[in-house]
Write a protein that holds these residues in place. Structure first.
Motif, PDB file in Angstrom:
ATOM      1  N   MET A 161      37.214  41.448  33.498  1.00 59.18           N
ATOM      2  CA  MET A 161      35.795  41.617  33.310  1.00 59.18           C
ATOM      3  C   MET A 161      35.045  40.354  33.655  1.00 59.18           C
ATOM      4  O   MET A 161      34.770  40.067  34.783  1.00 59.18           O
ATOM      5  N   MET A 162      34.819  39.511  32.722  1.00 58.28           N
ATOM      6  CA  MET A 162      33.762  38.512  32.799  1.00 58.28           C
ATOM      7  C   MET A 162      33.954  37.460  33.884  1.00 58.28           C
ATOM      8  O   MET A 162      35.012  36.862  34.010  1.00 58.28           O
ATOM      9  N   TYR A 163      32.898  37.276  34.638  1.00 57.84           N
ATOM     10  CA  TYR A 163      32.850  36.255  35.678  1.00 57.84           C
ATOM     11  C   TYR A 163      32.196  35.019  35.063  1.00 57.84           C
ATOM     12  O   TYR A 163      31.116  35.110  34.488  1.00 57.84           O
ATOM     13  N   PRO A 164      32.821  33.856  35.154  1.00 61.84           N
ATOM     14  CA  PRO A 164      32.297  32.684  34.432  1.00 61.84           C
ATOM     15  C   PRO A 164      30.913  32.241  34.918  1.00 61.84           C
ATOM     16  O   PRO A 164      30.593  32.355  36.096  1.00 61.84           O
ATOM     17  N   PHE A 165      30.128  31.759  33.992  1.00 57.88           N
ATOM     18  CA  PHE A 165      28.807  31.225  34.311  1.00 57.88           C
ATOM     19  C   PHE A 165      28.498  30.110  33.327  1.00 57.88           C
ATOM     20  O   PHE A 165      29.147  29.983  32.287  1.00 57.88           O
ATOM     21  N   ILE A 166      27.526  29.295  33.683  1.00 61.42           N
ATOM     22  CA  ILE A 166      27.147  28.154  32.848  1.00 61.42           C
ATOM     23  C   ILE A 166      25.790  28.420  32.208  1.00 61.42           C
ATOM     24  O   ILE A 166      24.816  28.755  32.899  1.00 61.42           O
ATOM     25  N   ARG A 167      25.730  28.287  30.914  1.00 63.60           N
ATOM     26  CA  ARG A 167      24.463  28.500  30.204  1.00 63.60           C
ATOM     27  C   ARG A 167      23.636  27.224  30.256  1.00 63.60           C
ATOM     28  O   ARG A 167      24.105  26.152  29.854  1.00 63.60           O
ATOM     29  N   LEU A 222      17.716  34.207  31.265  1.00 62.21           N
ATOM     30  CA  LEU A 222      19.080  34.672  31.028  1.00 62.21           C
ATOM     31  C   LEU A 222      19.628  35.431  32.232  1.00 62.21           C
ATOM     32  O   LEU A 222      20.807  35.298  32.580  1.00 62.21           O
ATOM     33  N   LEU A 223      18.787  36.207  32.884  1.00 58.39           N
ATOM     34  CA  LEU A 223      19.214  36.914  34.091  1.00 58.39           C
ATOM     35  C   LEU A 223      19.559  35.931  35.212  1.00 58.39           C
ATOM     36  O   LEU A 223      20.525  36.128  35.950  1.00 58.39           O
ATOM     37  N   ALA A 224      18.780  34.867  35.320  1.00 59.13           N
ATOM     38  CA  ALA A 224      19.069  33.849  36.335  1.00 59.13           C
ATOM     39  C   ALA A 224      20.421  33.190  36.052  1.00 59.13           C
ATOM     40  O   ALA A 224      21.169  32.842  36.969  1.00 59.13           O
ATOM     41  N   MET A 225      20.752  33.052  34.781  1.00 57.05           N
ATOM     42  CA  MET A 225      22.012  32.433  34.380  1.00 57.05           C
ATOM     43  C   MET A 225      23.215  33.201  34.928  1.00 57.05           C
ATOM     44  O   MET A 225      24.207  32.610  35.366  1.00 57.05           O
ATOM     45  N   THR A 226      23.135  34.532  34.932  1.00 50.97           N
ATOM     46  CA  THR A 226      24.253  35.358  35.411  1.00 50.97           C
ATOM     47  C   THR A 226      23.991  35.932  36.803  1.00 50.97           C
ATOM     48  O   THR A 226      24.753  36.780  37.266  1.00 50.97           O
ATOM     49  N   LYS A 227      22.926  35.475  37.447  1.00 52.10           N
ATOM     50  CA  LYS A 227      22.547  35.978  38.779  1.00 52.10           C
ATOM     51  C   LYS A 227      22.355  37.489  38.760  1.00 52.10           C
ATOM     52  O   LYS A 227      22.824  38.209  39.629  1.00 52.10           O
ATOM     53  N   THR A 228      21.656  37.958  37.738  1.00 54.06           N
ATOM     54  CA  THR A 228      21.287  39.352  37.463  1.00 54.06           C
ATOM     55  C   THR A 228      22.487  40.275  37.251  1.00 54.06           C
ATOM     56  O   THR A 228      22.381  41.491  37.385  1.00 54.06           O
ATOM     57  N   HIS A 229      23.621  39.716  36.880  1.00 54.35           N
ATOM     58  CA  HIS A 229      24.792  40.517  36.535  1.00 54.35           C
ATOM     59  C   HIS A 229      24.892  40.663  35.015  1.00 54.35           C
ATOM     60  O   HIS A 229      24.424  39.803  34.268  1.00 54.35           O
ATOM     61  N   CYS A 230      25.524  41.744  34.584  1.00 51.43           N
ATOM     62  CA  CYS A 230      25.831  41.902  33.166  1.00 51.43           C
ATOM     63  C   CYS A 230      26.806  40.801  32.768  1.00 51.43           C
ATOM     64  O   CYS A 230      27.809  40.557  33.459  1.00 51.43           O
ATOM     65  N   ALA A 231      26.555  40.142  31.668  1.00 49.89           N
ATOM     66  CA  ALA A 231      27.396  39.027  31.234  1.00 49.89           C
ATOM     67  C   ALA A 231      28.789  39.472  30.812  1.00 49.89           C
ATOM     68  O   ALA A 231      29.699  38.659  30.720  1.00 49.89           O
ATOM     69  N   PHE A 232      28.975  40.779  30.603  1.00 52.66           N
ATOM     70  CA  PHE A 232      30.241  41.268  30.065  1.00 52.66           C
ATOM     71  C   PHE A 232      31.089  41.981  31.123  1.00 52.66           C
ATOM     72  O   PHE A 232      32.200  41.565  31.398  1.00 52.66           O
ATOM     73  N   ASN A 284      23.178  33.093  21.516  1.00 54.78           N
ATOM     74  CA  ASN A 284      23.695  34.391  21.076  1.00 54.78           C
ATOM     75  C   ASN A 284      23.184  35.543  21.939  1.00 54.78           C
ATOM     76  O   ASN A 284      23.507  36.698  21.666  1.00 54.78           O
ATOM     77  N   LEU A 285      22.416  35.240  22.956  1.00 51.60           N
ATOM     78  CA  LEU A 285      21.762  36.280  23.759  1.00 51.60           C
ATOM     79  C   LEU A 285      22.309  36.308  25.182  1.00 51.60           C
ATOM     80  O   LEU A 285      22.483  35.249  25.805  1.00 51.60           O
ATOM     81  N   TYR A 286      22.534  37.526  25.689  1.00 51.07           N
ATOM     82  CA  TYR A 286      23.111  37.703  27.021  1.00 51.07           C
ATOM     83  C   TYR A 286      22.477  38.898  27.726  1.00 51.07           C
ATOM     84  O   TYR A 286      22.211  39.921  27.081  1.00 51.07           O
ATOM     85  N   PRO A 287      22.280  38.804  29.041  1.00 52.18           N
ATOM     86  CA  PRO A 287      21.864  39.997  29.788  1.00 52.18           C
ATOM     87  C   PRO A 287      23.009  40.991  29.801  1.00 52.18           C
ATOM     88  O   PRO A 287      24.177  40.612  29.922  1.00 52.18           O
ATOM     89  N   CYS A 288      22.677  42.261  29.643  1.00 56.80           N
ATOM     90  CA  CYS A 288      23.713  43.256  29.408  1.00 56.80           C
ATOM     91  C   CYS A 288      23.307  44.589  30.010  1.00 56.80           C
ATOM     92  O   CYS A 288      22.128  44.958  29.992  1.00 56.80           O
TER      93      CYS A 288
END
Length: 201
Positions: free
Chosen positions: A1-7, A52-62, A96-100
């Motif tokens: 699943m999860m693709y690593p990203f930096i907060r 938060l969306l920019a953090m994951t490049k508009t991908h679901c964090a999970f 505690n917040l993630y795009p999902c």
């Protein structure tokens, strides 16, 4: 699943208010257990969500499903559920917040376990926990990982419903699209399930 990203660091507007908002929410829930959560104006929901969306490049964090907003609503997930009394104070906390995506949010719902993995954890690497089965579309615990890491992978797969049939099918379809891409014009971030595609080309 999860693709690593930096907060990135917590934005200033949240640094100034998240703790007070969490305490306010906690007090309201204690006074009335049916109190309904909402995003206070000072949380600046639209701005915070965009960061938060920019953090994951508009991908679901999970699940790493891409193009949130087109394929799924741009929801924010509380990793530690705001409905649980021990986490009321974290309801507006940046960390505690993630795009999902809708699917991950509905599968996990209000569940939580300390073993759950999250991709912005320091040192997180997909291969330390998971392997991809390209023939079935499944994500499986890495048999070479430690027993603890395999257990964490199992729990994460279970709570986010990562191997339900529709997800396995969609991963295989995305893999097919990826293998047919034009490498001169397409980049990995254009696709969903990047962890699943990395070793497939």
């Amino acid at each position: 699943m999860m693709y690593p990203f930096i907060r990135p660091a917590c934005p200033d507007h949240l640094t100034e208010c998240w703790e007070a908002l969490g305490l306010r929410y906690e007090a309201a829930k204690k006074a009335n257990p049916k109190y309904k959560f909402y995003w206070f104006t000072t949380f600046r929901y639209e701005e915070t969500r965009e960061l938060l969306l920019a953090m994951t490049k508009t991908h679901c964090a999970f699940c790493d499903g891409g193009d949130l907003g087109a394929m799924s609503r741009e929801t924010l997930e509380h990793f530690r559920p705001k409905s649980r009394p021990e986490f009321h104070r974290l309801a507006y906390q940046w960390e505690n917040l993630y795009p999902c995506c809708d699917r991950c949010q509905s599968e996990k719902h209000e569940q939580y376990d300390d073993a759950l993995l999250i991709a912005d954890a320091v040192g997180y690497a997909f291969e330390d926990y998971f392997i991809a089965d390209y023939s079935t579309g499944e994500i499986l615990p890495n048999p070479l990982a430690s027993a603890v890491n395999q257990s964490r992978a199992d729990k994460t797969i279970e709570l986010y419903g990562l191997n339900i049939d529709v997800r396995k099918t969609i991963r295989k379809k995305e893999l097919k699209h990826y293998l047919q891409r034009n490498p001169d014009t397409s980049i990995l971030d254009d696709f969903s399930y990047r962890y699943f595609l990395l070793d497939a080309s």
